[in-house]
Scaffold this motif. Structure first.
Motif, PDB file in Angstrom:
ATOM      1  N   MET A 112       0.846  -1.213   0.000  1.00 15.89           N
ATOM      2  CA  MET A 112       0.000   0.000   0.000  1.00 15.89           C
ATOM      3  C   MET A 112       0.872   1.252   0.000  1.00 15.89           C
ATOM      4  O   MET A 112       1.822   1.357   0.767  1.00 15.89           O
ATOM      5  CB  MET A 112      -0.878   0.002   1.244  1.00 15.89           C
ATOM      6  CG  MET A 112      -1.692   1.259   1.415  1.00 15.89           C
ATOM      7  SD  MET A 112      -3.264   1.199   0.606  1.00 15.89           S
ATOM      8  CE  MET A 112      -4.123   0.046   1.652  1.00 15.89           C
ATOM      9  N   LEU A 113       0.504   2.159  -0.888  1.00 13.66           N
ATOM     10  CA  LEU A 113       1.294   3.365  -1.091  1.00 13.66           C
ATOM     11  C   LEU A 113       0.360   4.577  -1.035  1.00 13.66           C
ATOM     12  O   LEU A 113      -0.736   4.523  -1.577  1.00 13.66           O
ATOM     13  CB  LEU A 113       1.938   3.259  -2.479  1.00 13.66           C
ATOM     14  CG  LEU A 113       2.920   4.302  -2.973  1.00 13.66           C
ATOM     15  CD1 LEU A 113       4.150   4.368  -2.069  1.00 13.66           C
ATOM     16  CD2 LEU A 113       3.342   3.959  -4.408  1.00 13.66           C
TER      17      LEU A 113
ATOM     18  N   GLU B 123       0.277  -2.743  -9.995  1.00 21.34           N
ATOM     19  CA  GLU B 123       1.051  -3.641  -9.145  1.00 21.34           C
ATOM     20  C   GLU B 123       0.674  -3.518  -7.671  1.00 21.34           C
ATOM     21  O   GLU B 123       0.896  -4.435  -6.889  1.00 21.34           O
ATOM     22  CB  GLU B 123       2.557  -3.316  -9.259  1.00 21.34           C
ATOM     23  CG  GLU B 123       3.115  -3.441 -10.668  1.00 21.34           C
ATOM     24  CD  GLU B 123       4.364  -2.579 -10.867  1.00 21.34           C
ATOM     25  OE1 GLU B 123       5.034  -2.228  -9.869  1.00 21.34           O
ATOM     26  OE2 GLU B 123       4.662  -2.246 -12.030  1.00 21.34           O
ATOM     27  N   GLU B 124       0.156  -2.342  -7.293  1.00 18.33           N
ATOM     28  CA  GLU B 124       0.040  -2.032  -5.880  1.00 18.33           C
ATOM     29  C   GLU B 124      -1.194  -1.170  -5.622  1.00 18.33           C
ATOM     30  O   GLU B 124      -1.617  -0.417  -6.484  1.00 18.33           O
ATOM     31  CB  GLU B 124       1.289  -1.237  -5.461  1.00 18.33           C
ATOM     32  CG  GLU B 124       1.492  -1.207  -3.977  1.00 18.33           C
ATOM     33  CD  GLU B 124       2.890  -0.675  -3.611  1.00 18.33           C
ATOM     34  OE1 GLU B 124       3.169  -0.584  -2.429  1.00 18.33           O
ATOM     35  OE2 GLU B 124       3.680  -0.354  -4.530  1.00 18.33           O
TER      36      GLU B 124
ATOM     37  N   ALA C  49       4.783   3.046   2.309  1.00 24.14           N
ATOM     38  CA  ALA C  49       5.524   4.267   2.009  1.00 24.14           C
ATOM     39  C   ALA C  49       4.572   5.413   1.706  1.00 24.14           C
ATOM     40  O   ALA C  49       3.438   5.203   1.282  1.00 24.14           O
ATOM     41  CB  ALA C  49       6.458   4.034   0.819  1.00 24.14           C
ATOM     42  N   LEU C  50       5.079   6.608   1.948  1.00 26.73           N
ATOM     43  CA  LEU C  50       4.360   7.835   1.612  1.00 26.73           C
ATOM     44  C   LEU C  50       5.292   8.700   0.780  1.00 26.73           C
ATOM     45  O   LEU C  50       6.404   9.023   1.210  1.00 26.73           O
ATOM     46  CB  LEU C  50       3.975   8.571   2.901  1.00 26.73           C
ATOM     47  CG  LEU C  50       3.511  10.022   2.751  1.00 26.73           C
ATOM     48  CD1 LEU C  50       2.217  10.109   1.937  1.00 26.73           C
ATOM     49  CD2 LEU C  50       3.303  10.671   4.120  1.00 26.73           C
ATOM     50  N   VAL C  51       4.837   9.056  -0.430  1.00 25.47           N
ATOM     51  CA  VAL C  51       5.633   9.893  -1.328  1.00 25.47           C
ATOM     52  C   VAL C  51       4.946  11.256  -1.427  1.00 25.47           C
ATOM     53  O   VAL C  51       3.773  11.334  -1.798  1.00 25.47           O
ATOM     54  CB  VAL C  51       5.741   9.255  -2.725  1.00 25.47           C
ATOM     55  CG1 VAL C  51       6.407  10.216  -3.705  1.00 25.47           C
ATOM     56  CG2 VAL C  51       6.521   7.937  -2.650  1.00 25.47           C
ATOM     57  N   ILE C  52       5.675  12.314  -1.046  1.00 31.24           N
ATOM     58  CA  ILE C  52       5.124  13.673  -1.104  1.00 31.24           C
ATOM     59  C   ILE C  52       5.842  14.440  -2.212  1.00 31.24           C
ATOM     60  O   ILE C  52       7.011  14.793  -2.082  1.00 31.24           O
ATOM     61  CB  ILE C  52       5.280  14.379   0.264  1.00 31.24           C
ATOM     62  CG1 ILE C  52       4.470  13.604   1.328  1.00 31.24           C
ATOM     63  CG2 ILE C  52       4.819  15.825   0.182  1.00 31.24           C
ATOM     64  CD1 ILE C  52       4.428  14.263   2.692  1.00 31.24           C
ATOM     65  N   LEU C  53       5.105  14.650  -3.315  1.00 32.32           N
ATOM     66  CA  LEU C  53       5.700  15.294  -4.491  1.00 32.32           C
ATOM     67  C   LEU C  53       5.363  16.780  -4.505  1.00 32.32           C
ATOM     68  O   LEU C  53       4.223  17.167  -4.246  1.00 32.32           O
ATOM     69  CB  LEU C  53       5.150  14.651  -5.772  1.00 32.32           C
ATOM     70  CG  LEU C  53       5.395  13.148  -5.924  1.00 32.32           C
ATOM     71  CD1 LEU C  53       4.614  12.612  -7.120  1.00 32.32           C
ATOM     72  CD2 LEU C  53       6.884  12.869  -6.078  1.00 32.32           C
TER      73      LEU C  53
END
Lengths: 278, 278
Positions: free
Chosen positions: B1-2, B27-28, B185-189
């Motif tokens: 989970m993303l 994929e996720e 994971a957490l991606v902050i763009l």
């Protein structure tokens, strides 16, 4: 299962409808559809533009939806008005979820990017229209939400086959949803008491259209003006296709949905069995 | 989970992020969160108002959200920007569903209707603020959508306990969602390559913050300016609470999510076990 459509014309305070939804949704599954026409006109003018309504060669009036108008439509229909209605339901204890018909591919159809219209008396071909018609309704997202206790709040635009937002008619959306969901009834609330023989006289209300009776339909169509003609036609089709009743009723009174279901307004139903026609 | 958050600052074309989401979501499971700050400023000005940013007594700058600003926020965040992102994902074959955090009671908290601020150097008490903080995140609607193949696209505002739309910080929303969803994971763009020692020099990027190492955190906090301080603090808290990694990365490059997950940007993680602190 019930589908309720609240029109977006001026002069409608949604509070009565929201109060009614809060009570009725405890007893029954409801999908709530809404428009936002008057607020869209208002915001268009506030942004320094004039709403561009054009007449087709068949006399139908529609909004020319260029890309900037679609930006505004997304903002006003799917944002401002949709979420204020969700907020109003949440404040009444209803776990509402607001969606546009493009979310989850609820309603799809072809985009028609060219509009043949009459403007200032002259025929014109307008390109870059983000408008279309609904051919496919997929109710699975709505059913998923209903099965888990959420009340879906739905509004145009829909999705084109190419994945673009397209302007579609809110009444038609609610009719096609009612059919796809096999709803028992469809209540269409607006700023009139129903179909009137004389627009200025509420007492001229046509109380019933028997869709099994050709004379009854003809009398209704003779009374209907402009957009109402389309509504009556679509309502008749919906009853023929299996919706128990379609009611055009007034949104400006307390308990508008209960009243409509009790027969206050114009009720479309079939008094005798009819074959399925489309 | 993303969980992926796309900032709403100027200069970000979402196409790279949407391309990446379309591939990665095969994929996720992904929850996509976004802001819309720059578009909100633009529309506020087009409607003849000036965005009202005020500084709190602790030096934090926030938007004063009166009722009309909330109307605009609903229009721009939950309408225009949210649905254009949904449209972009649908056009890429992803069955996206756009929601505000108030839908389905995803994020709730107390409304704080009074803002103590410094305006033009003078302390002021501003009333009628529709702002608040998130205390409760209920991920059940998002999990329901993910389990049925939908990609949720989520944006502020959230819901107050009284059922009102409240302005909440988008970064905090994404962090709290990541925690509630137990994301890997957490991606902050956003529109910077990550946390920079020198804002004008991309080569001054801080590549890693080891949340288990107090010195590493202190160095990062010394480099962070303004809003970035809050981001780093919140990111550290998230890693401590169990998110494997939090990455601050650039939205303006191709494959921004893949790059972030491969370590391009500022990666927050714990190099050695740490006790859970909040």
């Amino acid at each position: 299962m019930l589908v309720v459509k609240l029109g977006g014309s001026a002069g409608i305070d949604p509070a009565f409808t929201l109060d009614d939804l809060a009570e009725l949704s405890q007893e029954e599954k409801i999908v709530f559809v809404h428009g936002a026409n008057a607020v869209l006109d208002e915001w268009t003018r506030r942004l320094g533009r004039e709403p561009r309504l054009v007449e087709s060669s068949t006399g139908q009036v529609s909004r020319f939806t260029d890309r900037e108008t679609m930006d505004l439509m997304l903002a006003v229909y799917a944002g401002l008005v949709n979420k204020r209605l969700v907020e109003g339901l949440q404040a009444r204890g209803v776990n509402a979820v607001g969606l546009a018909a493009l979310d989850g591919r609820i309603a799809r159809g072809p985009r028609k990017d060219t509009l043949r219209a009459i403007e200032n008396g002259k025929p014109k071909v307008l390109r870059g229209d983000y408008a279309g018609s609904i051919e496919e309704v997929d109710p699975s997202l709505l059913l998923l939400l209903l099965d888990h206790g959420y009340l879906p709040v739905l509004t145009p635009p829909a999705l084109s086959y190419g994945g673009e937002a397209i302007n579609v008619d809110g009444d038609k959306l609610s009719l096609q949803l009612a059919l796809a969901l096999q709803a028992d009834a469809l209540v269409i609330l607006s700023n009139t008491p129903g179909l009137l023989r004389d627009l200025s006289d509420p007492a001229s209300l046509i109380r019933e259209i028997d869709v099994a009776d050709e004379m009854s339909i003809q009398a209704a169509m003779a009374a209907a003006r402009g957009r109402m003609k389309k509504k009556v036609e679509a309502g008749c089709r919906a009853v023929r296709a299996g919706i128990g009743q379609v009611v055009f009723a007034d949104a400006r009174v307390p308990q508008p949905i209960r009243r409509a279901l009790a027969g206050e307004g114009t009720v479309l139903l079939a008094r005798s069995p009819i074959g399925v026609r489309s």
